[in-house]
Scaffold this motif. Structure first.
Motif, PDB file in Angstrom:
ATOM      1  N   PRO A   9      56.772 -81.462  25.728  1.00 17.21           N
ATOM      2  CA  PRO A   9      57.620 -80.439  26.338  1.00 17.21           C
ATOM      3  C   PRO A   9      57.591 -79.155  25.506  1.00 17.21           C
ATOM      4  O   PRO A   9      57.476 -79.195  24.283  1.00 17.21           O
ATOM      5  N   LEU A  10      57.687 -78.030  26.193  1.00 10.64           N
ATOM      6  CA  LEU A  10      57.704 -76.732  25.528  1.00 10.64           C
ATOM      7  C   LEU A  10      59.144 -76.283  25.358  1.00 10.64           C
ATOM      8  O   LEU A  10      59.981 -76.493  26.241  1.00 10.64           O
ATOM      9  N   ASN A  11      59.425 -75.651  24.230  1.00  9.49           N
ATOM     10  CA  ASN A  11      60.756 -75.079  24.061  1.00  9.49           C
ATOM     11  C   ASN A  11      60.806 -73.734  24.781  1.00  9.49           C
ATOM     12  O   ASN A  11      59.825 -73.303  25.381  1.00  9.49           O
ATOM     13  N   THR A  12      61.925 -73.072  24.729  1.00 10.78           N
ATOM     14  CA  THR A  12      62.110 -71.823  25.472  1.00 10.78           C
ATOM     15  C   THR A  12      61.114 -70.750  25.040  1.00 10.78           C
ATOM     16  O   THR A  12      60.517 -70.071  25.883  1.00 10.78           O
ATOM     17  N   LYS A  13      60.929 -70.594  23.747  1.00 14.30           N
ATOM     18  CA  LYS A  13      60.003 -69.577  23.251  1.00 14.30           C
ATOM     19  C   LYS A  13      58.572 -69.866  23.703  1.00 14.30           C
ATOM     20  O   LYS A  13      57.871 -68.973  24.190  1.00 14.30           O
ATOM     21  N   GLU A  14      58.151 -71.123  23.595  1.00  9.45           N
ATOM     22  CA  GLU A  14      56.796 -71.500  24.004  1.00  9.45           C
ATOM     23  C   GLU A  14      56.602 -71.311  25.509  1.00  9.45           C
ATOM     24  O   GLU A  14      55.560 -70.838  25.959  1.00  9.45           O
ATOM     25  N   ALA A  15      57.613 -71.678  26.292  1.00  6.57           N
ATOM     26  CA  ALA A  15      57.529 -71.536  27.747  1.00  6.57           C
ATOM     27  C   ALA A  15      57.453 -70.062  28.145  1.00  6.57           C
ATOM     28  O   ALA A  15      56.678 -69.683  29.023  1.00  6.57           O
ATOM     29  N   ALA A  16      58.241 -69.225  27.488  1.00 10.50           N
ATOM     30  CA  ALA A  16      58.218 -67.790  27.788  1.00 10.50           C
ATOM     31  C   ALA A  16      56.847 -67.209  27.454  1.00 10.50           C
ATOM     32  O   ALA A  16      56.301 -66.413  28.224  1.00 10.50           O
ATOM     33  N   GLU A  17      56.281 -67.607  26.330  1.00  8.06           N
ATOM     34  CA  GLU A  17      54.943 -67.139  25.954  1.00  8.06           C
ATOM     35  C   GLU A  17      53.902 -67.622  26.956  1.00  8.06           C
ATOM     36  O   GLU A  17      53.010 -66.872  27.341  1.00  8.06           O
ATOM     37  N   PHE A  18      54.022 -68.865  27.403  1.00  7.84           N
ATOM     38  CA  PHE A  18      53.107 -69.436  28.395  1.00  7.84           C
ATOM     39  C   PHE A  18      53.124 -68.609  29.678  1.00  7.84           C
ATOM     40  O   PHE A  18      52.082 -68.339  30.274  1.00  7.84           O
ATOM     41  N   LEU A  19      54.323 -68.201  30.099  1.00  9.45           N
ATOM     42  CA  LEU A  19      54.484 -67.429  31.334  1.00  9.45           C
ATOM     43  C   LEU A  19      54.253 -65.930  31.144  1.00  9.45           C
ATOM     44  O   LEU A  19      54.101 -65.200  32.118  1.00  9.45           O
ATOM     45  N   GLY A  20      54.271 -65.489  29.891  1.00 14.86           N
ATOM     46  CA  GLY A  20      54.101 -64.057  29.629  1.00 14.86           C
ATOM     47  C   GLY A  20      55.351 -63.244  29.946  1.00 14.86           C
ATOM     48  O   GLY A  20      55.249 -62.097  30.392  1.00 14.86           O
ATOM     49  N   ILE A  21      56.511 -63.857  29.748  1.00 13.35           N
ATOM     50  CA  ILE A  21      57.784 -63.171  30.019  1.00 13.35           C
ATOM     51  C   ILE A  21      58.673 -63.286  28.787  1.00 13.35           C
ATOM     52  O   ILE A  21      58.383 -64.048  27.863  1.00 13.35           O
ATOM     53  N   SER A  22      59.772 -62.567  28.775  1.00 12.64           N
ATOM     54  CA  SER A  22      60.716 -62.646  27.660  1.00 12.64           C
ATOM     55  C   SER A  22      61.574 -63.905  27.799  1.00 12.64           C
ATOM     56  O   SER A  22      61.720 -64.453  28.902  1.00 12.64           O
ATOM     57  N   THR A  23      62.149 -64.336  26.696  1.00  5.34           N
ATOM     58  CA  THR A  23      63.036 -65.499  26.759  1.00  5.34           C
ATOM     59  C   THR A  23      64.279 -65.200  27.595  1.00  5.34           C
ATOM     60  O   THR A  23      64.765 -66.078  28.305  1.00  5.34           O
ATOM     61  N   SER A  24      64.762 -63.963  27.561  1.00  2.00           N
ATOM     62  CA  SER A  24      65.943 -63.633  28.373  1.00  2.00           C
ATOM     63  C   SER A  24      65.624 -63.735  29.862  1.00  2.00           C
ATOM     64  O   SER A  24      66.457 -64.189  30.653  1.00  2.00           O
ATOM     65  N   HIS A  25      64.413 -63.335  30.249  1.00  2.00           N
ATOM     66  CA  HIS A  25      64.018 -63.468  31.658  1.00  2.00           C
ATOM     67  C   HIS A  25      63.881 -64.951  32.025  1.00  2.00           C
ATOM     68  O   HIS A  25      64.284 -65.362  33.119  1.00  2.00           O
ATOM     69  N   LEU A  26      63.366 -65.747  31.116  1.00  2.00           N
ATOM     70  CA  LEU A  26      63.246 -67.188  31.360  1.00  2.00           C
ATOM     71  C   LEU A  26      64.629 -67.809  31.543  1.00  2.00           C
ATOM     72  O   LEU A  26      64.837 -68.611  32.453  1.00  2.00           O
ATOM     73  N   TYR A  27      65.587 -67.436  30.710  1.00  2.00           N
ATOM     74  CA  TYR A  27      66.959 -67.931  30.868  1.00  2.00           C
ATOM     75  C   TYR A  27      67.529 -67.527  32.229  1.00  2.00           C
ATOM     76  O   TYR A  27      68.220 -68.303  32.891  1.00  2.00           O
ATOM     77  N   ARG A  28      67.229 -66.314  32.657  1.00  2.00           N
ATOM     78  CA  ARG A  28      67.697 -65.833  33.965  1.00  2.00           C
ATOM     79  C   ARG A  28      67.108 -66.695  35.086  1.00  2.00           C
ATOM     80  O   ARG A  28      67.813 -67.075  36.026  1.00  2.00           O
ATOM     81  N   LEU A  29      65.823 -67.009  34.980  1.00  2.00           N
ATOM     82  CA  LEU A  29      65.178 -67.843  35.999  1.00  2.00           C
ATOM     83  C   LEU A  29      65.793 -69.235  36.053  1.00  2.00           C
ATOM     84  O   LEU A  29      65.986 -69.790  37.139  1.00  2.00           O
ATOM     85  N   THR A  30      66.107 -69.794  34.887  1.00  2.00           N
ATOM     86  CA  THR A  30      66.709 -71.130  34.877  1.00  2.00           C
ATOM     87  C   THR A  30      68.129 -71.095  35.429  1.00  2.00           C
ATOM     88  O   THR A  30      68.524 -71.997  36.168  1.00  2.00           O
ATOM     89  N   SER A  31      68.887 -70.057  35.110  1.00  2.00           N
ATOM     90  CA  SER A  31      70.269 -69.988  35.607  1.00  2.00           C
ATOM     91  C   SER A  31      70.311 -69.799  37.116  1.00  2.00           C
ATOM     92  O   SER A  31      71.261 -70.228  37.769  1.00  2.00           O
ATOM     93  N   ARG A  32      69.280 -69.179  37.677  1.00  2.00           N
ATOM     94  CA  ARG A  32      69.188 -69.002  39.139  1.00  2.00           C
ATOM     95  C   ARG A  32      68.597 -70.230  39.825  1.00  2.00           C
ATOM     96  O   ARG A  32      68.509 -70.273  41.049  1.00  2.00           O
ATOM     97  N   GLY A  33      68.120 -71.193  39.039  1.00  2.00           N
ATOM     98  CA  GLY A  33      67.509 -72.385  39.620  1.00  2.00           C
ATOM     99  C   GLY A  33      66.115 -72.127  40.154  1.00  2.00           C
ATOM    100  O   GLY A  33      65.637 -72.862  41.018  1.00  2.00           O
ATOM    101  N   GLU A  34      65.452 -71.095  39.659  1.00  2.00           N
ATOM    102  CA  GLU A  34      64.130 -70.731  40.157  1.00  2.00           C
ATOM    103  C   GLU A  34      62.997 -71.422  39.422  1.00  2.00           C
ATOM    104  O   GLU A  34      61.853 -71.368  39.869  1.00  2.00           O
ATOM    105  N   ILE A  35      63.293 -72.066  38.309  1.00  2.00           N
ATOM    106  CA  ILE A  35      62.253 -72.730  37.536  1.00  2.00           C
ATOM    107  C   ILE A  35      62.796 -74.057  37.008  1.00  2.00           C
ATOM    108  O   ILE A  35      63.932 -74.127  36.528  1.00  2.00           O
ATOM    109  N   ALA A  36      62.006 -75.107  37.155  1.00  2.00           N
ATOM    110  CA  ALA A  36      62.431 -76.439  36.711  1.00  2.00           C
ATOM    111  C   ALA A  36      62.495 -76.496  35.192  1.00  2.00           C
ATOM    112  O   ALA A  36      61.659 -75.907  34.505  1.00  2.00           O
ATOM    113  N   HIS A  37      63.496 -77.193  34.711  1.00  2.00           N
ATOM    114  CA  HIS A  37      63.655 -77.336  33.264  1.00  2.00           C
ATOM    115  C   HIS A  37      64.466 -78.590  32.965  1.00  2.00           C
ATOM    116  O   HIS A  37      65.041 -79.200  33.867  1.00  2.00           O
TER     117      HIS A  37
END
Length: 79
Positions: A9-37
């Motif tokens: 499993p990837l942590n938040t920083k690794e996942a954000a780097e994988f997607l090419g987005i910031s960690t804050s944007h990744l948190y936003r996606l998870t809070s909206r239910g747009e990305i599985a975690h």
């Protein structure tokens, strides 16, 4: 054993780097239910590469030839 079962499993920083987005944007996606975690302890978030790839693929914009082929197929079926 398949690659999915051995996947680390990837942590938040690794996942954000994988997607090419910031960690804050990744948190936003998870809070909206747009990305599985996964949140096993209710604190840290973890992600699987297959889920991140599924998220990336969900935003596919079809090429015009794909749309035209689908339209032609639909016309044939309804005629």
């Amino acid at each position: 054993m398949s690659d999915t079962k051995r996947q680390k499993p990837l942590n938040t920083k690794e996942a954000a780097e994988f997607l090419g987005i910031s960690t804050s944007h990744l948190y936003r996606l998870t809070s909206r239910g747009e990305i599985a975690h996964y949140k096993p302890n209710g604190i840290k978030l973890y992600f699987l590469e297959e889920d991140l790839l599924a998220y990336l693929k969900s935003g596919k914009v079809r090429a015009s030839y794909e749309v035209e082929a689908e339209a032609a197929n639909h016309i044939k079926q309804t005629a």
